[in-house]
Design an enzyme around this catalytic site. Structure first.
Site, PDB file in Angstrom:
ATOM      1  CG  ASP A 141       5.780   3.671   1.729  1.00  0.00           C
ATOM      2  OD1 ASP A 141       5.823   4.226   2.843  1.00  0.00           O
ATOM      3  OD2 ASP A 141       4.763   3.663   1.018  1.00  0.00           O
ATOM      4  CG  PHE A 158      -1.852   1.223   1.169  1.00  0.00           C
ATOM      5  CD1 PHE A 158      -3.050   1.155   0.465  1.00  0.00           C
ATOM      6  CD2 PHE A 158      -1.523   2.426   1.779  1.00  0.00           C
ATOM      7  CE1 PHE A 158      -3.893   2.265   0.380  1.00  0.00           C
ATOM      8  CE2 PHE A 158      -2.353   3.537   1.702  1.00  0.00           C
ATOM      9  CZ  PHE A 158      -3.547   3.454   0.993  1.00  0.00           C
ATOM     10  CE  LYS A 186      -0.021   5.705   7.576  1.00  0.00           C
ATOM     11  NZ  LYS A 186      -1.403   5.994   7.891  1.00  0.00           N
TER      12      LYS A 186
HETATM   13  C1  LIG Z   1       3.138   2.497   3.815  1.00  0.00           C
HETATM   14  C2  LIG Z   1       2.233   3.614   3.428  1.00  0.00           C
HETATM   15  N1  LIG Z   1       2.559   4.399   2.390  1.00  0.00           N
HETATM   16  C3  LIG Z   1       1.797   5.434   2.016  1.00  0.00           C
HETATM   17  C4  LIG Z   1       0.619   5.723   2.661  1.00  0.00           C
HETATM   18  C5  LIG Z   1      -0.218   6.887   2.218  1.00  0.00           C
HETATM   19  O1  LIG Z   1      -0.086   7.936   3.110  1.00  0.00           O
HETATM   20  P1  LIG Z   1      -1.151   9.146   3.104  1.00  0.00           P
HETATM   21  O2  LIG Z   1      -2.453   8.582   3.552  1.00  0.00           O
HETATM   22  O3  LIG Z   1      -0.553  10.142   4.061  1.00  0.00           O
HETATM   23  O4  LIG Z   1      -1.200   9.654   1.708  1.00  0.00           O
HETATM   24  C6  LIG Z   1       0.244   4.939   3.759  1.00  0.00           C
HETATM   25  C7  LIG Z   1      -1.021   5.214   4.468  1.00  0.00           C
HETATM   26  O5  LIG Z   1      -1.565   4.388   5.146  1.00  0.00           O
HETATM   27  C8  LIG Z   1       1.060   3.864   4.150  1.00  0.00           C
HETATM   28  O6  LIG Z   1       0.738   3.074   5.179  1.00  0.00           O
END
Ligand SMILES: Cc1ncc(COP(=O)(O)O)c(C=O)c1O
Length: 377
Positions: free
Chosen positions: A209, A127, A238
């Protein structure tokens, strides 16, 4: 009218009918004054706890002085934060964003510019966000299908097959070292080392990520530190802002100069208030005593969960933990909220996830386990 009756909000979330009005540490209070124990922390955002006094005071001070000047000028909190993130991780440059998806968009653009027309490898179950590039890197039929066509050039493989899939056409491999939304799946360090070697061989960028698993969540400030594998770039969001919206793409020196003026941008990103908040969050979280507590309490939580009825398997790293249960998980989440004032979430039909504030105490971990036992028993 109760807030839950509104028809003005976009229906993109199935919200619970609870209105929170204040919070501190691991506790949230609703409009009636009832207290909830929060094992979700936003969604893995409030790593420093709700309304940490250092974050609050940094935001208040900065908001009273200067809120916005655009990215056409320098501001001290932004530059100091970039210097700090670079020095504490990969040593290159930092591009600021407002969210995790945007940090990944920046990473995707960076890798495509470094290898024009190149492709991306992503992991099954990944994700990376909801914007088009990040969504294209998120191989989940239910999330992608309604919005096709997506950005071309993304191939999903199981992590174990990734190293062999890297080739001269690969611009980048985008990976969560610990997958969050799929239900907390740490990727094996051996597998990551093989992907690192394949990226080195073919000149592809390895991008981690760390939007969810960074900022102390797994018991080291960055998840990659515990794995013996250094990425070429990583994305953050986050927990970075201590509750304020800020994301970042951090590069190593090797790809630091790929972006040139005009290549990418964002009106609000790296503004003084969110940057000041991120400094305060880092002051709290980049602390070996706290990180040791994350590791110890993570183990306590894993062991405690293993003792509970209807729990089949438990996995995690630090305070990023999931349990597969022999029950329908979403109704359990609702019962935990209604009956036990315990906030958790389900990442799938049979999986519960626990990503509490990292300032949680041993007593709060034990109390959470007691409340879970009441739901699962
Ligand atoms: C690993 C990861 N990458 C990217 C995102 C996307 O982040 P945002 O909701 O701040 O766009 C999330 C959100 O849950 C995530 O867990």
């Amino acid at each position: 009218m109760s807030l839950a009756e509104t028809t003005a909000l976009a229906a993109t979330y199935a919200r619970y009918p609870v209105e929170f009005v204040s919070g501190s540490g691991c506790v949230l209070r609703d409009a009636d004054g009832a207290e909830y124990l929060d094992l979700l922390a936003g969604v893995a955002v409030c790593n420093a706890g709700h309304c940490h006094p250092r974050v609050v005071s940094a935001v208040q001070d900065q908001a009273a002085r200067l809120m916005h000047v655009s990215n056409l000028f320098y501001t001290e909190p932004m530059v100091r934060l970039a210097e700090r993130l670079s020095a504490r991780s990969l040593g290159g440059r930092v591009f600021f964003s407002n969210s995790g998806a945007e940090a990944n968009e920046a990473a995707i653009k960076l890798a495509r510019k470094a290898r024009r027309g190149g492709d991306f490898l992503v992991a099954h179950g990944a994700f990376h966000g909801r914007t088009y590039g990040a969504l294209s890197a998120t191989p989940q039929e239910s999330k992608q299908a309604p919005f096709a066509p997506l950005v071309p050039g993304f191939t999903a493989v199981v992590p174990e097959a990734m190293a062999d899939a890297v080739g001269p056409q690969t611009a980048g491999v985008l990976l969560e070292p610990v997958q969050g939304e799929s239900g907390v799946h740490p990727i094996d360090a051996e597998v990551l080392r093989a992907v690192r070697a394949a990226c080195d061989e073919h000149g592809a960028l390895l991008i981690f990520d760390e939007v969810q698993c960074g900022m102390g969540r797994t018991g080291t400030l960055w998840a990659y530190e515990a794995l013996g594998v250094r990425p070429d770039a990583m994305t953050l969001a986050k927990g970075l802002g201590g509750g304020m919206p800020i994301g970042a793409l951090v590069t190593d020196p090797g790809c630091a100069d790929v972006f040139e003026p005009g290549d990418h941008g964002s009106t609000f990103a790296g503004g003084p208030v969110v940057s000041a908040a991120a400094h305060a969050a880092l002051d709290v979280l980049d602390d070996e005593t706290l990180l040791a507590s994350v590791r110890a309490l993570g183990e306590r939580m894993v062991e405690g969960l293993r003792e509970l009825p209807r729990v089949k398997t438990v996995r995690g790293r630090g305070l990023m933990v999931a349990a597969d249960v022999d029950a329908d998980a979403p109704p359990l989440v609702r019962r935990a909220l209604d009956e036990q004032r315990l906030i958790i979430n389900a990442t799938g039909p049979g999986t519960l996830r626990f990503v509490p504030p990292l300032v949680i105490s041993e007593a709060e971990v034990d109390e959470a386990l007691r409340r879970l036992a009441a739901i699962l028993g």
